[in-house]
Design a protein around this motif. Structure first.
Motif, PDB file in Angstrom:
ATOM      1  N   PRO A   1       0.846  -1.183   0.000  1.00  0.00           N
ATOM      2  CA  PRO A   1       0.000   0.000   0.000  1.00  0.00           C
ATOM      3  C   PRO A   1       0.890   1.244   0.000  1.00  0.00           C
ATOM      4  CG  PRO A   1      -0.578  -1.522   1.790  1.00  0.00           C
ATOM      5  CD  PRO A   1       0.729  -1.963   1.220  1.00  0.00           C
ATOM      6  N   GLN A   2       0.429   2.287  -0.672  1.00  0.00           N
ATOM      7  CA  GLN A   2       1.254   3.480  -0.767  1.00  0.00           C
ATOM      8  C   GLN A   2       1.085   4.372   0.457  1.00  0.00           C
ATOM      9  OE1 GLN A   2       3.590   4.377  -3.182  1.00  0.00           O
ATOM     10  NE2 GLN A   2       3.313   2.182  -3.478  1.00  0.00           N
ATOM     11  N   ALA A   3       2.190   4.894   0.940  1.00  0.00           N
ATOM     12  CA  ALA A   3       2.128   5.810   2.063  1.00  0.00           C
ATOM     13  C   ALA A   3       2.135   7.240   1.543  1.00  0.00           C
ATOM     14  CB  ALA A   3       3.320   5.587   2.973  1.00  0.00           C
ATOM     15  N   GLN A   4       1.368   8.109   2.205  1.00  0.00           N
ATOM     16  CA  GLN A   4       1.326   9.511   1.790  1.00  0.00           C
ATOM     17  C   GLN A   4       1.577  10.399   2.985  1.00  0.00           C
ATOM     18  OE1 GLN A   4      -2.692   9.080   0.311  1.00  0.00           O
ATOM     19  NE2 GLN A   4      -2.047   9.837  -1.676  1.00  0.00           N
ATOM     20  N   HIS A   5       1.645  11.667   2.725  1.00  0.00           N
ATOM     21  CA  HIS A   5       1.774  12.612   3.833  1.00  0.00           C
ATOM     22  C   HIS A   5       0.536  12.528   4.725  1.00  0.00           C
ATOM     23  CE1 HIS A   5       2.134  16.512   5.880  1.00  0.00           C
ATOM     24  NE2 HIS A   5       3.432  16.299   5.714  1.00  0.00           N
ATOM     25  N   PRO A   6       0.714  12.627   6.063  1.00  0.00           N
ATOM     26  CA  PRO A   6      -0.426  12.452   6.964  1.00  0.00           C
ATOM     27  C   PRO A   6      -1.605  13.367   6.654  1.00  0.00           C
ATOM     28  CG  PRO A   6       1.604  12.871   8.204  1.00  0.00           C
ATOM     29  CD  PRO A   6       1.968  12.793   6.767  1.00  0.00           C
TER      30      PRO A   6
ATOM     31  N   GLU B   1      -3.488  12.233   3.588  1.00  0.00           N
ATOM     32  CA  GLU B   1      -4.309  11.061   3.871  1.00  0.00           C
ATOM     33  C   GLU B   1      -5.555  11.437   4.654  1.00  0.00           C
ATOM     34  OE1 GLU B   1      -1.985   8.114   5.817  1.00  0.00           O
ATOM     35  OE2 GLU B   1      -0.854   7.618   4.014  1.00  0.00           O
TER      36      GLU B   1
ATOM     37  N   PRO C   1      -3.138  10.240  21.893  1.00  0.00           N
ATOM     38  CA  PRO C   1      -3.535  10.171  20.484  1.00  0.00           C
ATOM     39  C   PRO C   1      -4.499   9.024  20.201  1.00  0.00           C
ATOM     40  CG  PRO C   1      -1.165  10.429  20.660  1.00  0.00           C
ATOM     41  CD  PRO C   1      -1.669  10.204  22.047  1.00  0.00           C
TER      42      PRO C   1
ATOM     43  N   LEU D   1      -9.046  11.188  11.237  1.00  0.00           N
ATOM     44  CA  LEU D   1      -7.828  11.106  12.049  1.00  0.00           C
ATOM     45  C   LEU D   1      -7.511   9.683  12.478  1.00  0.00           C
ATOM     46  CD1 LEU D   1      -8.242  14.267  14.265  1.00  0.00           C
ATOM     47  CD2 LEU D   1      -6.705  13.914  12.353  1.00  0.00           C
ATOM     48  N   ASN D   2      -8.372   8.751  12.148  1.00  0.00           N
ATOM     49  CA  ASN D   2      -8.135   7.375  12.564  1.00  0.00           C
ATOM     50  C   ASN D   2      -7.478   6.587  11.427  1.00  0.00           C
ATOM     51  OD1 ASN D   2      -8.195   4.841  13.532  1.00  0.00           O
ATOM     52  ND2 ASN D   2     -10.332   4.899  14.181  1.00  0.00           N
ATOM     53  N   PRO D   3      -6.183   6.255  11.558  1.00  0.00           N
ATOM     54  CA  PRO D   3      -5.486   5.602  10.455  1.00  0.00           C
ATOM     55  C   PRO D   3      -6.117   4.283  10.050  1.00  0.00           C
ATOM     56  CG  PRO D   3      -3.972   6.076  12.275  1.00  0.00           C
ATOM     57  CD  PRO D   3      -5.333   6.435  12.737  1.00  0.00           C
ATOM     58  N   LYS D   4      -6.786   3.640  10.995  1.00  0.00           N
ATOM     59  CA  LYS D   4      -7.370   2.330  10.699  1.00  0.00           C
ATOM     60  C   LYS D   4      -8.460   2.412   9.650  1.00  0.00           C
ATOM     61  CE  LYS D   4      -6.788  -0.435  14.797  1.00  0.00           C
ATOM     62  NZ  LYS D   4      -7.483  -0.879  15.979  1.00  0.00           N
TER      63      LYS D   4
ATOM     64  N   ARG E   1      -8.568   4.576   7.212  1.00  0.00           N
ATOM     65  CA  ARG E   1      -8.109   5.055   5.908  1.00  0.00           C
ATOM     66  C   ARG E   1      -7.979   3.907   4.927  1.00  0.00           C
ATOM     67  NH1 ARG E   1      -3.346   8.541   8.201  1.00  0.00           N
ATOM     68  NH2 ARG E   1      -4.617   9.841   9.539  1.00  0.00           N
ATOM     69  N   GLN E   2      -7.809   4.305   3.688  1.00  0.00           N
ATOM     70  CA  GLN E   2      -7.705   3.310   2.625  1.00  0.00           C
ATOM     71  C   GLN E   2      -6.562   2.354   2.902  1.00  0.00           C
ATOM     72  OE1 GLN E   2      -6.923   5.009  -1.124  1.00  0.00           O
ATOM     73  NE2 GLN E   2      -8.007   3.417  -2.202  1.00  0.00           N
ATOM     74  N   ARG E   3      -6.850   1.086   2.769  1.00  0.00           N
ATOM     75  CA  ARG E   3      -5.806   0.093   3.022  1.00  0.00           C
ATOM     76  C   ARG E   3      -4.936  -0.115   1.805  1.00  0.00           C
ATOM     77  NH1 ARG E   3      -7.222  -3.373   7.582  1.00  0.00           N
ATOM     78  NH2 ARG E   3      -8.735  -2.125   8.682  1.00  0.00           N
TER      79      ARG E   3
ATOM     80  N   ARG F   1      -1.387   4.248  15.722  1.00  0.00           N
ATOM     81  CA  ARG F   1      -1.299   5.596  15.161  1.00  0.00           C
ATOM     82  C   ARG F   1       0.089   5.950  14.688  1.00  0.00           C
ATOM     83  NH1 ARG F   1      -5.608   9.178  15.475  1.00  0.00           N
ATOM     84  NH2 ARG F   1      -7.369   8.045  16.311  1.00  0.00           N
TER      85      ARG F   1
ATOM     86  N   ARG G   1       3.623   5.084  12.349  1.00  0.00           N
ATOM     87  CA  ARG G   1       4.116   4.347  11.193  1.00  0.00           C
ATOM     88  C   ARG G   1       5.190   3.360  11.642  1.00  0.00           C
ATOM     89  NH1 ARG G   1       2.306   7.168   6.695  1.00  0.00           N
ATOM     90  NH2 ARG G   1       1.385   9.128   7.326  1.00  0.00           N
TER      91      ARG G   1
ATOM     92  N   LEU H   1       4.416   2.720   6.336  1.00  0.00           N
ATOM     93  CA  LEU H   1       3.065   2.189   6.485  1.00  0.00           C
ATOM     94  C   LEU H   1       2.649   2.120   7.950  1.00  0.00           C
ATOM     95  CD1 LEU H   1       3.223  -0.712   3.899  1.00  0.00           C
ATOM     96  CD2 LEU H   1       2.383   1.603   3.575  1.00  0.00           C
TER      97      LEU H   1
ATOM     98  N   HIS I   1      -1.724  -1.558  10.681  1.00  0.00           N
ATOM     99  CA  HIS I   1      -2.828  -2.352  10.155  1.00  0.00           C
ATOM    100  C   HIS I   1      -2.629  -2.754   8.705  1.00  0.00           C
ATOM    101  CE1 HIS I   1      -4.174   1.702   8.835  1.00  0.00           C
ATOM    102  NE2 HIS I   1      -4.598   1.028   7.805  1.00  0.00           N
TER     103      HIS I   1
END
Lengths: 293, 322
Positions: free
Chosen positions: A12-17, A20, A206, A286-289, A291-293, B108, B110, B150, B153
């Motif tokens: 999966p691609q990572a982007q700036h927080p 995202e 957080p 704000l919840n990374p879970k 977000r798009q996987r 939360r 990376r 990443l 999750h």
């Protein structure tokens, strides 16, 4: 060359927080709409008085002129003041008090809740008894006493609202801290040498944020309503217009000229709703879970 | 080789509230008077059933749970007496790999931030140096550089455990405590992780305290083994000695329960069943803690608690009948 099979899957691609979070927020249509509305209200509150420079205290026409007549878009109130000018000028006060009371609420609530949930034992006992003390106070009465004793200035009203509203945030924060501090990643951070302060602020907080954010968005709304309640009872500065004050001062004429009460009521309703929806969208974004996987 | 970790008479107790009276305090000794040593570069496995106190013992050694009494000496220094800053610095030397890779990584953060955390907290290195170390760690545990950005999750269970291992390696610790590091993973991935742990041990000269309930895993990983039951070590020996000549009836029963694929062996193997339940950990029996379930218990077992006695080869057993 053969590669081990764990390398085969797609990364999966990572982007700036912020990118995202924004792309997640954008998916929530009602939150985006609410954000637009809230921006509009904020701009109206700041620049409205310059674009529509009618003095909200000036009698411009005869009283109880219904909306739309004689060029007054929202009509006039019982003293013949322009209701549109009052709504525009009242927005600033309502929003300011709502925001600053919510900030105060969150600040006290999160501090108390975090300390209680993290340290437990005697600290928790003392802090939670204090919280319960503020919880059982009749909130409106206590604020009324504060305002009556110390004067109806803006900071005092903000304080009076904040001091009675922080308990809910404190309890939510505490319960989240109690839950999260037992999780393994907190222990892992401790094993990695994190100090208590870092564990509280950097690790647990957080992860405890989603319900706190939602609660604080609701807090802005309820602070605006609370201010409206105080104004309605005539406990705020009569020389400052706010939405609640418009409702309060026109309440005797509710049967003859309902619009004088309904219009500021709708303004409060829309603003509170928009803030709640934005809070909801923020929570998801704000919840990374999520977000798009 | 010299002893890196020497644990003596370690006890951990928890206060439990039982009904009846306001001030009736009871203590549950999760770990009761436990002693063992781990040699530098070797692996000591602690095995036992759920509730035997093996994880609590490991947490106490890592100072993540408060020990009631005893000493934990790491290279001669008692780390139970360290406090505050001194303790924080000691954490560099003892790192922990957790059981559940799904809850041991901060959702939360990376991957790169999770692995870097011990360095952020404990080292004075510059950002560039830290980034370089993280790169090396990712390579060492078999993750690709682009996976650093990443979130947890987005990884599979095995990959998450690799992140946990990389984090444990970050401060170049002397002792790594592995608390059932593979029990949450499926079998194919278990083998990968175990082999990774062994490879890292060889490459970096690591010392492991390995907690497990899986004797197959233990046989693969350890140099010596301590068997725990109800907070006590009942048998402690090197791997060969323990697997070939188990002496304590509990160890014998545990070993007989290991499944074998080989049919001929399976026919020979006689399963020793342990009837009943473990005793109440708060009101422990007077004698041997295993007496009520022991197939060979005698009168003395009910009244006198056996001590952990060593034979000439260092095979220690806590049983009256050995």
């Amino acid at each position: 060359m053969t590669r081990p099979f764990i390398h085969e899957e797609e990364t999966p691609q990572a982007q700036h927080p912020f990118t995202e979070a924004w792309s997640m927020f954008r998916k929530n249509k009602s939150a985006v709409g609410a954000l637009g509305l809230l921006t509009l209200i904020t701009f109206g509150a700041i620049f409205g008085p310059y674009l529509y420079p009618t003095d909200p205290f000036e009698m411009v026409w005869m009283p109880f002129s219904p909306p739309g007549q004689e060029g007054f878009l929202l009509g006039t109130d019982y003293l013949g003041r322009d209701l549109l000018a009052m709504i525009i000028n009242g927005a600033k006060v309502s929003l300011m008090i709502g925001l600053s009371a919510a900030v105060m609420t969150v600040f006290i609530g999160v501090t108390v809740g975090a300390l209680a949930g993290f340290y437990q034992g005697i600290v928790e006992e003392v802090l939670m008894r204090i919280t319960e003390f503020f919880q059982v106070l009749p909130t409106l009465l206590f604020s009324m006493v504060l305002v009556a004793l110390f004067g109806a200035s803006m900071p005092m009203i903000t304080f009076a609202i904040g001091i009675v509203s922080w308990t809910a945030v404190a309890r939510i924060t505490r319960s989240e801290f109690l839950r999260i501090r037992e999780l393994e990643y907190v222990m892992a951070s401790r094993a990695s040498g994190a100090s208590n302060l870092k564990l509280m602020v950097g690790v647990i907080l957080p992860n405890a944020l989603p319900p706190i954010i939602v609660q604080s968005a609701l807090m802005v709304g309820s602070a605006i309503l609370f201010e409206a309640g105080l104004s309605f009872l005539g406990l705020t500065d009569p020389n400052v217009v706010s939405w609640g004050q418009i409702i309060g001062s026109n309440r005797q004429y509710i049967l003859d000229a309902g619009y004088t009460v309904t219009i500021p009521g709708i303004a409060i309703f829309i603003t509170v709703l928009a803030i709640s929806l934005v809070g909801d969208g923020l929570n998801d974004a704000l919840n990374p879970k999520l977000r798009q996987r | 080789m010299s002893d890196l970790l020497k644990v003596e008479n370690l006890s951990v107790r928890f206060e439990v509230k039982r009904g009846g009276g306001w001030n009736k305090k009871c203590y549950l000794y999760a770990v009761d008077d436990v002693s063992f040593t781990v040699k530098k570069g070797e692996t000591l496995a602690i095995v036992g059933e759920s509730g035997s106190g093996k994880t609590t013992a490991a947490l106490a050694v890592a100072r993540l749970v408060k020990a009631h009494s005893g000493t934990v000496a790491l290279a001669g220094e008692n780390i139970l007496q360290k406090e505050a800053e001194d303790l924080r610095q000691t954490r560099q030397k003892v790192q922990f790999i957790f059981q559940d890779p799904y809850s041991s990584l901060n959702p939360r953060k990376r991957a790169e931030a999770i692995v870097r955390e011990p360095l952020d907290s404990l080292s004075q290195k510059t950002e560039v140096e830290k980034a370089k170390i993280v790169d090396e760690l990712f390579e060492a545990v078999g993750l690709r550089p682009e996976q650093q950005r990443l979130f947890p999750h987005q990884f599979s269970g095995g990959q998450r455990q690799r992140i946990g291992i990389a984090r444990a390696l970050a401060t170049q610790p002397e002792l790594i405590i592995c608390d059932e590091p593979v029990s949450a993973l499926d079998v194919a991935v278990q083998a990968q992780i175990l082999n990774l742990l062994r490879k890292l041990q060889k490459n970096f000269g690591l010392t492991y305290l390995f907690i497990s309930h899986d004797l197959g895993v233990v046989q693969h990983m350890s140099d010596s083994i301590a068997v725990m039951y109800m907070g006590r070590v009942v048998e402690h020996a090197d791997r060969l000695s323990l697997f070939q000549t188990p002496r304590h009836p509990y160890t014998q029963a545990l070993l007989s329960a290991v499944p074998t694929v080989d049919r001929a062996k399976r026919a020979q193997q006689k399963r020793i069943l342990i009837p009943g339940d473990p005793p109440d950990p708060v009101n422990l029996p007077l004698g041997c803690r295993f007496a009520n379930r022991c197939p060979v218990a005698e009168a003395i077992c009910q009244t006198v608690e056996p001590e952990l006695k060593s034979d000439a080869n260092g095979h220690r057993t806590a049983c009256h009948l050995v």
